[in-house]
Design a protein around this motif. Structure first.
Motif, short mmCIF file in Angstrom:
data_model
loop_
_atom_site.label_atom_id
_atom_site.label_comp_id
_atom_site.label_asym_id
_atom_site.label_seq_id
_atom_site.Cartn_x
_atom_site.Cartn_y
_atom_site.Cartn_z
N LYS A 99 -13.44 -11.30 -11.25
CA LYS A 99 -11.98 -11.29 -11.35
C LYS A 99 -11.31 -11.35 -10.18
N THR A 100 -10.15 -11.78 -9.93
CA THR A 100 -9.22 -11.99 -8.81
C THR A 100 -7.71 -11.58 -9.29
N TYR A 101 -7.37 -10.46 -8.43
CA TYR A 101 -5.75 -9.95 -8.74
C TYR A 101 -5.44 -10.33 -7.18
N SER A 102 -4.00 -11.17 -7.37
CA SER A 102 -3.44 -11.36 -6.35
C SER A 102 -2.00 -11.17 -6.34
N GLY A 103 -1.10 -11.27 -5.27
CA GLY A 103 0.31 -11.16 -5.02
C GLY A 103 0.44 -11.78 -3.65
N SER A 104 1.80 -11.37 -3.29
CA SER A 104 2.11 -11.52 -1.99
C SER A 104 2.92 -10.27 -1.17
N ALA A 105 3.16 -10.56 0.14
CA ALA A 105 3.69 -9.18 0.87
C ALA A 105 4.26 -9.63 1.88
N ASN A 106 5.48 -9.21 2.28
CA ASN A 106 6.08 -9.53 3.66
C ASN A 106 6.48 -8.17 4.25
N VAL A 107 5.96 -8.08 5.32
CA VAL A 107 6.09 -6.75 6.20
C VAL A 107 6.84 -7.22 7.54
N ARG A 108 7.48 -6.04 7.82
CA ARG A 108 8.25 -6.51 9.42
C ARG A 108 8.58 -5.27 10.22
N PRO A 109 7.96 -4.83 11.17
CA PRO A 109 8.28 -3.60 12.00
C PRO A 109 8.93 -4.41 13.10
N TRP A 110 10.03 -3.50 13.85
CA TRP A 110 10.82 -3.94 14.68
C TRP A 110 11.16 -2.81 15.70
N ARG A 111 11.82 -3.12 16.82
CA ARG A 111 12.51 -2.03 17.66
C ARG A 111 13.60 -2.84 18.48
N SER A 118 -17.71 -5.18 -5.25
CA SER A 118 -16.20 -5.34 -4.90
C SER A 118 -16.50 -6.71 -4.06
N GLY A 119 -15.61 -7.77 -4.26
CA GLY A 119 -15.71 -9.06 -3.40
C GLY A 119 -14.47 -8.74 -2.10
N PRO A 120 -14.21 -9.91 -1.64
CA PRO A 120 -13.56 -9.92 -0.34
C PRO A 120 -12.01 -9.40 -1.04
N SER A 121 -11.46 -8.83 -0.10
CA SER A 121 -10.00 -8.42 -0.23
C SER A 121 -8.84 -8.64 0.70
N ASN A 122 -7.76 -8.75 0.56
CA ASN A 122 -6.83 -9.13 1.80
C ASN A 122 -5.55 -8.40 1.56
N GLY A 123 -5.23 -7.67 2.54
CA GLY A 123 -3.92 -7.06 2.70
C GLY A 123 -3.14 -7.57 3.88
N THR A 124 -2.37 -6.86 4.38
CA THR A 124 -1.58 -7.19 5.55
C THR A 124 -0.93 -5.98 6.34
N GLU A 125 -0.86 -6.23 7.50
CA GLU A 125 -0.20 -4.90 8.36
C GLU A 125 0.32 -5.54 9.75
N ALA A 126 1.27 -4.77 10.26
CA ALA A 126 2.00 -5.55 11.55
C ALA A 126 2.56 -4.19 12.27
N GLY A 127 2.85 -4.28 13.32
CA GLY A 127 3.13 -3.09 14.16
C GLY A 127 3.83 -3.52 15.69
N VAL A 128 4.84 -2.74 16.14
CA VAL A 128 5.31 -3.02 17.45
C VAL A 128 5.28 -1.35 18.16
N ASP A 129 4.90 -1.65 19.54
CA ASP A 129 5.14 -0.40 20.25
C ASP A 129 6.73 -0.20 20.43
N ASN A 130 6.94 1.17 20.85
CA ASN A 130 8.41 1.67 20.91
C ASN A 130 8.34 2.64 22.31
N TRP A 131 9.41 2.61 23.00
CA TRP A 131 9.86 3.63 23.85
C TRP A 131 10.89 4.60 23.58
N SER A 132 11.16 5.08 22.77
CA SER A 132 12.34 6.06 22.03
C SER A 132 13.65 5.02 21.81
N ALA A 133 13.34 3.78 21.59
CA ALA A 133 14.44 3.04 21.06
C ALA A 133 14.67 3.35 19.66
N ARG A 134 15.58 2.75 18.91
CA ARG A 134 15.69 2.74 17.53
C ARG A 134 14.80 1.72 16.95
#
Length: 258
Positions: A87-99, A212-228
């Motif tokens: 069995k394979t379950y699937s979907g899509s994801a958008n992620v966006r970190p920012w500073r 459990s076979g292969p799986s795929n997620g997503t992640e993203a990140g940015v560094d920050n220095w006390s900015a919004r």
């Protein structure tokens, strides 16, 4: 007049019943897959099963702070042992970190500029530098899979060191087909050690088990220095009961303001 009062009473009673039923149903629909957490850190968790208790779990997290911003979405198989086919379950994801852009303090290397450093605990002389706006957007196909693999269930018993006859109680183990083939190469019977006792094969049976076979997620990140800073995620994932409707379709965001 009495009929009028009776009509009013029946109407109010019906409305009360409808309201009670609506309130009873509300937590059932709203409680599935809720986001939780404050404005700068949120998490999401959900499992979805079909009538055979086969299905998936999905988790997501968002974080924004003075040190950085991140977003992740991760699917996995729920209780893989109950599956009876691939069995394979699937979907899509958008992620966006920012500073946002801003300024931060760094330090000169004292040895390069002067013979003495004071007021900086040996780090050097402070220097204010600019940093630019940054973001890390990603769009991924996410999925989790179940594979059916051929394995060998082996029953074995301990052998007597002198007579080489089988002794002791019967135990079993399950191994991959490749592991079994390598262990029996050259006609040697399969053996394994359990609790300090070595067991030798007396019978075997091929079986197909889910893993459990292969799986795929997503992640993203940015560094920050006390900015919004902030992070956001939107994703969808298919229904475990093979419905044509995407059971999960959600969006959320977090922000950090110094």
């Amino acid at each position: 007049m009495r009929f009028q009062n009776l009509t009013i009473t029946l109407t109010l009673t019906c409305l009360s019943i409808v309201a009670i039923v609506a309130l009873a149903l509300l937590p059932i629909t709203d409680a599935i897959g809720n986001w939780s957490g404050p404005d700068s850190s949120k998490s999401y968790s959900r499992s979805d099963l079909d009538v055979h208790e086969q299905g998936w779990s999905l988790s997501a997290s968002l974080s924004a702070s003075s040190g950085g911003a991140s977003a992740s979405v991760s699917p996995s198989i729920h209780t893989v042992g109950v599956f009876t086919s691939e069995k394979t379950y699937s979907g899509s994801a958008n992620v966006r970190p920012w500073r946002d852009a801003g300024k931060r303090i760094t330090y000169y290397n004292c040895a390069d500029y002067c013979s003495e450093c004071s007021g900086s605990n040996g780090l050097g002389h402070p220097l204010v530098v600019d940093f630019k706006y940054d973001e890390d957007p990603k769009h991924e196909t996410i999925f989790a899979t179940v594979d059916m693999v051929t394995q060998v269930q082996v029953w074995g018993r301990e052998k007597h060191l002198r007579t080489r006859e089988y002794i002791g109680s019967t135990v079993s183990t399950t191994v991959g087909i490749g592991d079994y083939a390598s262990a029996t190469m050259g006609g040697e019977q399969f053996s394994w050690t359990e609790g300090g006792v070595k067991y030798w094969e007396i019978s075997k049976n091929n079986r197909t088990n889910p893993e459990s076979g292969p799986s795929n997620g997503t992640e993203a990140g940015v560094d920050n220095w006390s900015a919004r800073s902030g992070a956001e995620a939107s994703f969808d994932f298919e229904d475990a009961s093979d419905s044509s409707i995407n059971e999960v379709n959600t969006y959320n965001s977090v922000t950090y303001t110094p």
